[in-house]
Design a protein around this motif. Sequence first.
Motif, PDB file in Angstrom:
ATOM      1  N   MET A   1      -5.971   5.034   0.760  1.00 46.11           N
ATOM      2  CA  MET A   1      -5.449   3.662   0.670  1.00 46.11           C
ATOM      3  C   MET A   1      -4.571   3.470  -0.570  1.00 46.11           C
ATOM      4  N   LYS A   2      -4.706   4.401  -1.500  1.00 42.90           N
ATOM      5  CA  LYS A   2      -3.900   4.295  -2.723  1.00 42.90           C
ATOM      6  C   LYS A   2      -2.491   4.845  -2.509  1.00 42.90           C
ATOM      7  N   LYS A   3      -2.330   5.587  -1.375  1.00 42.61           N
ATOM      8  CA  LYS A   3      -1.038   6.263  -1.153  1.00 42.61           C
ATOM      9  C   LYS A   3      -0.327   5.730   0.084  1.00 42.61           C
ATOM     10  N   PHE A   4       0.961   6.008   0.169  1.00 43.77           N
ATOM     11  CA  PHE A   4       1.770   5.630   1.318  1.00 43.77           C
ATOM     12  C   PHE A   4       1.279   6.368   2.561  1.00 43.77           C
ATOM     13  N   PRO A   5       1.189   5.762   3.746  1.00 48.02           N
ATOM     14  CA  PRO A   5       1.582   4.384   4.069  1.00 48.02           C
ATOM     15  C   PRO A   5       0.441   3.362   3.941  1.00 48.02           C
ATOM     16  N   LEU A   6      -0.796   3.838   3.703  1.00 51.57           N
ATOM     17  CA  LEU A   6      -1.912   2.881   3.701  1.00 51.57           C
ATOM     18  C   LEU A   6      -1.832   1.879   2.552  1.00 51.57           C
ATOM     19  N   ASN A   7      -1.163   2.274   1.454  1.00 57.61           N
ATOM     20  CA  ASN A   7      -1.045   1.327   0.337  1.00 57.61           C
ATOM     21  C   ASN A   7      -0.190   0.113   0.731  1.00 57.61           C
ATOM     22  N   ILE A   8       0.618   0.295   1.782  1.00 59.24           N
ATOM     23  CA  ILE A   8       1.430  -0.823   2.283  1.00 59.24           C
ATOM     24  C   ILE A   8       0.613  -1.617   3.315  1.00 59.24           C
ATOM     25  N   VAL A   9      -0.038  -0.877   4.212  1.00 60.39           N
ATOM     26  CA  VAL A   9      -0.793  -1.522   5.303  1.00 60.39           C
ATOM     27  C   VAL A   9      -2.059  -2.204   4.749  1.00 60.39           C
ATOM     28  N   HIS A  10      -2.788  -1.489   3.910  1.00 59.77           N
ATOM     29  CA  HIS A  10      -4.052  -2.004   3.357  1.00 59.77           C
ATOM     30  C   HIS A  10      -4.022  -1.948   1.832  1.00 59.77           C
ATOM     31  N   PRO A  11      -3.165  -2.764   1.192  1.00 61.82           N
ATOM     32  CA  PRO A  11      -3.096  -2.686  -0.273  1.00 61.82           C
ATOM     33  C   PRO A  11      -4.454  -2.975  -0.912  1.00 61.82           C
ATOM     34  N   LEU A  12      -4.732  -2.248  -1.969  1.00 65.76           N
ATOM     35  CA  LEU A  12      -6.022  -2.438  -2.657  1.00 65.76           C
ATOM     36  C   LEU A  12      -5.932  -3.652  -3.589  1.00 65.76           C
ATOM     37  N   ASN A  13      -5.809  -4.828  -2.973  1.00 69.28           N
ATOM     38  CA  ASN A  13      -5.761  -6.066  -3.754  1.00 69.28           C
ATOM     39  C   ASN A  13      -7.178  -6.439  -4.199  1.00 69.28           C
ATOM     40  N   PRO A  14      -7.311  -7.435  -5.073  1.00 71.02           N
ATOM     41  CA  PRO A  14      -8.654  -7.766  -5.591  1.00 71.02           C
ATOM     42  C   PRO A  14      -9.679  -8.064  -4.492  1.00 71.02           C
ATOM     43  N   GLU A  15      -9.229  -8.732  -3.413  1.00 77.34           N
ATOM     44  CA  GLU A  15     -10.178  -9.065  -2.325  1.00 77.34           C
ATOM     45  C   GLU A  15     -10.704  -7.792  -1.670  1.00 77.34           C
ATOM     46  N   ARG A  16      -9.770  -6.875  -1.388  1.00 78.94           N
ATOM     47  CA  ARG A  16     -10.198  -5.638  -0.726  1.00 78.94           C
ATOM     48  C   ARG A  16     -11.099  -4.804  -1.649  1.00 78.94           C
ATOM     49  N   LEU A  17     -10.721  -4.747  -2.911  1.00 79.48           N
ATOM     50  CA  LEU A  17     -11.548  -3.985  -3.870  1.00 79.48           C
ATOM     51  C   LEU A  17     -12.959  -4.569  -3.949  1.00 79.48           C
ATOM     52  N   ALA A  18     -13.052  -5.912  -3.941  1.00 80.04           N
ATOM     53  CA  ALA A  18     -14.371  -6.570  -4.004  1.00 80.04           C
ATOM     54  C   ALA A  18     -15.178  -6.238  -2.749  1.00 80.04           C
ATOM     55  N   ARG A  19     -14.489  -6.235  -1.600  1.00 79.02           N
ATOM     56  CA  ARG A  19     -15.162  -5.949  -0.327  1.00 79.02           C
ATOM     57  C   ARG A  19     -15.678  -4.508  -0.311  1.00 79.02           C
TER      58      ARG A  19
END
Length: 172
Positions: A125-143
């Motif tokens: 998820m940290k790399k392309f293309p998942l970093n675009i599709v599923h960016p590790l934003n604060p909400e996702r990191l918390a989840r």
Amino acid sequence: MKTLVSYSTLTGNTKMVAKSIFDIIKGEKELICLNENNNIDTDKFDTVIVGYWVDKGDIDKLAKTFIKSLKNKNLAVFGTLGAEPESDHGKKVSAKVDRFCAKNNKYSGGFMCQGKVDPKLIEKMKKFPLNIVHPLNPERLARLEEAKKHPDEYDLKNAQKYFSKLLYNEDI
Ligand SMILES: Cc1cc2nc3c(=O)[nH]c(=O)nc-3n(C[C@H](O)[C@H](O)[C@H](O)COP(=O)(O)O)c2cc1C
């Protein structure tokens, strides 16, 4: 009446839930891992419980293929996923699962709980293309951080309660 508890798993979350449910099943019963056995004689069972993990918003392929092979069974399912079951994503997946399972069987319902996400997927998820599709934003990191704790004792107990009520109309 013989009951099958089957499950598909990659990292063990769904296996934990399967074992917990298996413990409260009454009468003749079998616990089968679909990853190890894909040639199951389903004629022996009138009640079939299938455990799946959520793969890109759907039942994982192995569990889905197995469910597809079932006809006229008393069918119930359980699943683990990285998201919270009560989130929009969780509800969407649950509705999709219900529609699919109701097709050729006597489907009575499904249980879901959160499950820790494979660290390899988090790295992707940290790399392309998942970093675009599923960016590790604060909400996702918390989840993802919350998911690390699951399935926990509470989830395992809830799974038992759900199936006890569904199969035997008993509150435990
Ligand atoms: C390839 C892949 C795709 C996934 N897709 C989703 C998804 O769409 N939604 C979700 O909530 N969790 C998703 N997850 C998380 C898993 O469903 C969750 O971690 C599950 O508990 C794994 O179960 P297991 O340990 O039995 O393999 C995904 C995990 C992987 C590895």
